[in-house]
Every structure is written in C-alpha cells, then in structure tokens.
Write a protein that holds these residues in place. Structure first.
Motif, PDB file in Angstrom:
ATOM      1  N   ASP A  35       3.637   2.776  -6.929  1.00  0.00           N
ATOM      2  CA  ASP A  35       3.582   1.510  -7.641  1.00  0.00           C
ATOM      3  C   ASP A  35       4.830   1.437  -8.510  1.00  0.00           C
ATOM      4  O   ASP A  35       5.120   2.369  -9.265  1.00  0.00           O
ATOM      5  CB  ASP A  35       2.344   1.425  -8.548  1.00  0.00           C
ATOM      6  CG  ASP A  35       1.062   1.228  -7.760  1.00  0.00           C
ATOM      7  OD1 ASP A  35       1.136   0.914  -6.554  1.00  0.00           O
ATOM      8  OD2 ASP A  35      -0.019   1.388  -8.355  1.00  0.00           O
ATOM      9  N   LEU A  36       5.564   0.338  -8.383  1.00  0.00           N
ATOM     10  CA  LEU A  36       6.811   0.166  -9.124  1.00  0.00           C
ATOM     11  C   LEU A  36       6.693  -1.033 -10.056  1.00  0.00           C
ATOM     12  O   LEU A  36       6.208  -2.093  -9.652  1.00  0.00           O
ATOM     13  CB  LEU A  36       7.976  -0.044  -8.150  1.00  0.00           C
ATOM     14  CG  LEU A  36       8.192   1.090  -7.145  1.00  0.00           C
ATOM     15  CD1 LEU A  36       9.142   0.658  -6.043  1.00  0.00           C
ATOM     16  CD2 LEU A  36       8.726   2.320  -7.843  1.00  0.00           C
ATOM     17  N   LEU A  37       7.157  -0.872 -11.289  1.00  0.00           N
ATOM     18  CA  LEU A  37       7.097  -1.921 -12.297  1.00  0.00           C
ATOM     19  C   LEU A  37       8.470  -2.553 -12.457  1.00  0.00           C
ATOM     20  O   LEU A  37       9.455  -1.851 -12.699  1.00  0.00           O
ATOM     21  CB  LEU A  37       6.620  -1.337 -13.633  1.00  0.00           C
ATOM     22  CG  LEU A  37       6.494  -2.299 -14.799  1.00  0.00           C
ATOM     23  CD1 LEU A  37       5.415  -3.340 -14.524  1.00  0.00           C
ATOM     24  CD2 LEU A  37       6.189  -1.532 -16.076  1.00  0.00           C
ATOM     25  N   THR A  38       8.531  -3.880 -12.327  1.00  0.00           N
ATOM     26  CA  THR A  38       9.786  -4.607 -12.498  1.00  0.00           C
ATOM     27  C   THR A  38      10.200  -4.596 -13.963  1.00  0.00           C
ATOM     28  O   THR A  38       9.380  -4.834 -14.846  1.00  0.00           O
ATOM     29  CB  THR A  38       9.626  -6.072 -12.035  1.00  0.00           C
ATOM     30  OG1 THR A  38       9.160  -6.073 -10.681  1.00  0.00           O
ATOM     31  CG2 THR A  38      10.931  -6.820 -12.113  1.00  0.00           C
ATOM     32  N   VAL A  39      11.469  -4.309 -14.223  1.00  0.00           N
ATOM     33  CA  VAL A  39      12.012  -4.337 -15.582  1.00  0.00           C
ATOM     34  C   VAL A  39      13.305  -5.138 -15.584  1.00  0.00           C
ATOM     35  O   VAL A  39      13.916  -5.357 -14.533  1.00  0.00           O
ATOM     36  CB  VAL A  39      12.272  -2.916 -16.135  1.00  0.00           C
ATOM     37  CG1 VAL A  39      10.977  -2.154 -16.293  1.00  0.00           C
ATOM     38  CG2 VAL A  39      13.241  -2.151 -15.263  1.00  0.00           C
ATOM     39  N   LYS A  40      13.714  -5.577 -16.764  1.00  0.00           N
ATOM     40  CA  LYS A  40      14.977  -6.308 -16.914  1.00  0.00           C
ATOM     41  C   LYS A  40      15.859  -5.554 -17.886  1.00  0.00           C
ATOM     42  O   LYS A  40      15.373  -4.856 -18.779  1.00  0.00           O
ATOM     43  CB  LYS A  40      14.701  -7.720 -17.444  1.00  0.00           C
ATOM     44  CG  LYS A  40      13.948  -8.585 -16.472  1.00  0.00           C
ATOM     45  CD  LYS A  40      13.751  -9.971 -17.027  1.00  0.00           C
ATOM     46  CE  LYS A  40      12.970 -10.816 -16.021  1.00  0.00           C
ATOM     47  NZ  LYS A  40      12.621 -12.116 -16.521  1.00  0.00           N
ATOM     48  N   ARG A  41      17.161  -5.697 -17.714  1.00  0.00           N
ATOM     49  CA  ARG A  41      18.096  -5.060 -18.643  1.00  0.00           C
ATOM     50  C   ARG A  41      17.846  -5.609 -20.046  1.00  0.00           C
ATOM     51  O   ARG A  41      17.685  -6.798 -20.233  1.00  0.00           O
ATOM     52  CB  ARG A  41      19.529  -5.324 -18.221  1.00  0.00           C
ATOM     53  CG  ARG A  41      19.858  -4.677 -16.896  1.00  0.00           C
ATOM     54  CD  ARG A  41      21.326  -4.812 -16.532  1.00  0.00           C
ATOM     55  NE  ARG A  41      21.556  -4.430 -15.155  1.00  0.00           N
ATOM     56  CZ  ARG A  41      21.609  -3.175 -14.712  1.00  0.00           C
ATOM     57  NH1 ARG A  41      21.449  -2.188 -15.548  1.00  0.00           N
ATOM     58  NH2 ARG A  41      21.812  -2.918 -13.448  1.00  0.00           N
ATOM     59  N   GLY A  42      17.788  -4.718 -21.024  1.00  0.00           N
ATOM     60  CA  GLY A  42      17.547  -5.119 -22.399  1.00  0.00           C
ATOM     61  C   GLY A  42      16.073  -5.163 -22.776  1.00  0.00           C
ATOM     62  O   GLY A  42      15.732  -5.228 -23.949  1.00  0.00           O
ATOM     63  N   GLU A  43      15.193  -5.136 -21.778  1.00  0.00           N
ATOM     64  CA  GLU A  43      13.749  -5.189 -22.034  1.00  0.00           C
ATOM     65  C   GLU A  43      13.254  -3.824 -22.508  1.00  0.00           C
ATOM     66  O   GLU A  43      13.693  -2.784 -22.041  1.00  0.00           O
ATOM     67  CB  GLU A  43      13.022  -5.568 -20.737  1.00  0.00           C
ATOM     68  CG  GLU A  43      11.532  -5.538 -20.828  1.00  0.00           C
ATOM     69  CD  GLU A  43      10.866  -5.787 -19.482  1.00  0.00           C
ATOM     70  OE1 GLU A  43       9.659  -6.044 -19.492  1.00  0.00           O
ATOM     71  OE2 GLU A  43      11.535  -5.719 -18.436  1.00  0.00           O
ATOM     72  N   LYS A  44      12.322  -3.831 -23.458  1.00  0.00           N
ATOM     73  CA  LYS A  44      11.713  -2.592 -23.949  1.00  0.00           C
ATOM     74  C   LYS A  44      10.492  -2.272 -23.085  1.00  0.00           C
ATOM     75  O   LYS A  44       9.710  -3.159 -22.757  1.00  0.00           O
ATOM     76  CB  LYS A  44      11.265  -2.749 -25.401  1.00  0.00           C
ATOM     77  CG  LYS A  44      12.391  -2.995 -26.367  1.00  0.00           C
ATOM     78  CD  LYS A  44      12.915  -1.699 -26.886  1.00  0.00           C
ATOM     79  CE  LYS A  44      13.886  -1.959 -28.028  1.00  0.00           C
ATOM     80  NZ  LYS A  44      14.429  -0.746 -28.564  1.00  0.00           N
ATOM     81  N   VAL A  45      10.358  -0.996 -22.710  1.00  0.00           N
ATOM     82  CA  VAL A  45       9.215  -0.546 -21.927  1.00  0.00           C
ATOM     83  C   VAL A  45       8.612   0.685 -22.581  1.00  0.00           C
ATOM     84  O   VAL A  45       9.295   1.427 -23.292  1.00  0.00           O
ATOM     85  CB  VAL A  45       9.601  -0.220 -20.461  1.00  0.00           C
ATOM     86  CG1 VAL A  45      10.026  -1.458 -19.709  1.00  0.00           C
ATOM     87  CG2 VAL A  45      10.686   0.834 -20.402  1.00  0.00           C
ATOM     88  N   GLN A  46       7.319   0.913 -22.353  1.00  0.00           N
ATOM     89  CA  GLN A  46       6.654   2.110 -22.846  1.00  0.00           C
ATOM     90  C   GLN A  46       6.522   3.104 -21.696  1.00  0.00           C
ATOM     91  O   GLN A  46       5.987   2.760 -20.642  1.00  0.00           O
ATOM     92  CB  GLN A  46       5.275   1.777 -23.409  1.00  0.00           C
ATOM     93  CG  GLN A  46       5.339   1.046 -24.724  1.00  0.00           C
ATOM     94  CD  GLN A  46       3.970   0.911 -25.370  1.00  0.00           C
ATOM     95  OE1 GLN A  46       2.970   1.390 -24.861  1.00  0.00           O
ATOM     96  NE2 GLN A  46       3.944   0.242 -26.513  1.00  0.00           N
TER      97      GLN A  46
END
Length: 195
Positions: free
Chosen positions: A89-100
């Motif tokens: 399972d892969l989670l989409t992220v964006k540059r500059g976005e904060k993730v936990q």
C-alpha cells in the motif's frame, strides 16, 4: 533522502489468480491512495521494489497515467516463508507536505559498569516531517546510564525539520539490572554437604 523511480503498470485484473500471475511475472501488486483521490491499482517491478524498501520510509517516484506521483510505503505484506513482497500500500505525498512516519531508534555508548541490560520499550518513534526530508533513524546515547534510568521520547534529539508526533512521556529505552538465576533444586544442598 533520495527519490527512487519505479516503472508502473495499471492493474486491470483483480483477485487471487490475477495477483498470482502478476507475482509470477516478477511484479508486485500495489494500491496507491491518498489526497482524497480514488485508489489506483498498479503493479511494480519486484526486484527494484525489494531494493527500494531496504530504506525505511523511502520516497518513490511513480508515473501513473502520464503523471508523476510521489509515494511512501504505508503497508508492506510479505510472504511468511520466502519473505518476498506480496502486496504494497502506497500513500501519495506532495513536496512540502508534512507526513507522520515511524523512524527507527538506535542506541550507542556503554552503560555504567555492572550487570545492566538495555531494554528497548519502543523500537520506533512517531515523528512528523516534510515528505521529502524524512529521517531514516535517530541515534540515542546511553553512555553511563545505570539500572533504573530511562530515556523518554521527549529526551531524544530529533533531526532538523522533524517533530515528535507521539506521546512525549512514553519511555523508549530503559536500563534494568540483570537478574541472577536461582540455583536449581538440590544444587545448593550438595554444595552445603561438600563444605
């Protein structure tokens, strides 16, 4: 953290039989989701994915329907015997976005003299970081710690750009005194008889 590019193919067949065919072709079924978009079912090259996942919280670049997409692994299912990857399972992220994400905790240094043992209560820490700057791990010094000492999550210096997202009072590492084994029944009696 470097970004790894993987070749992606859209998956149109579903079910156990289709998944087995994908794995026989040395590809891995995966689902890409996040940001309120519909989940996208894809296949990824098995060997390249295996190498990429050696790095914790790796940033992976995919091309899906002509669009570049950044993802991080959220869940990896492995075969119980062969340890090959069955599904991701892969989670989409964006540059500059904060993730936990959870990062590994490593200890360095020597404990205080004596029969002390180092116990990891938690092997990972939940941190919040920018998606393209996720730290791989954090190292904690345990030099000089004695039995009864502990290190809480709030005591750990995190890499620049990362903040603690979990319980700050949680104990991560503690030092315990080694317990001596009691002599087996009968052993003490023989030693006393010899004296």
């Amino acid at each position: 953290m470097a970004e790894i590019k993987l070749a992606t193919e859209i998956r149109t067949e579903f079910g156990k039989g289709a998944a087995r065919r994908v794995r026989r072709a040395n590809r891995v079924p995966a689902v890409v989701y996040g940001h309120g978009a519909e989940p996208v079912h894809v296949t990824l090259p098995g060997h390249e994915l295996q190498l990429a996942l050696r790095t914790a919280n790796v940033l992976i670049g995919l091309e899906i329907d002509g669009k570049d997409t950044l993802v991080i692994p959220k869940a990896v299912q492995r075969h119980p015997l062969r340890s090959s990857i069955e599904h991701v399972d892969l989670l989409t992220v964006k540059r500059g976005e904060k993730v936990q994400v959870e990062i590994a905790v490593h200890a360095e240094g020597d404990l205080a003299p004596g029969a002390n043992l180092l116990e990891f209560v938690q092997n990972t820490l939940l941190v919040e970081a920018e998606a393209t700057h996720i730290p791989e791990s954090v190292t904690v010094s345990v030099a000089g710690l004695d039995a009864g000492d502990s290190i809480q999550a709030k005591d750990i210096a995190l890499p620049k750009g990362s903040v603690l997202a979990g319980d700050e009072d949680a104990i991560v590492i503690q030092v315990v005194a080694a317990q001596a084994e009691e002599p087996a029944a009968g052993e003490g009696d023989e030693a006393a008889a010899e004296a």
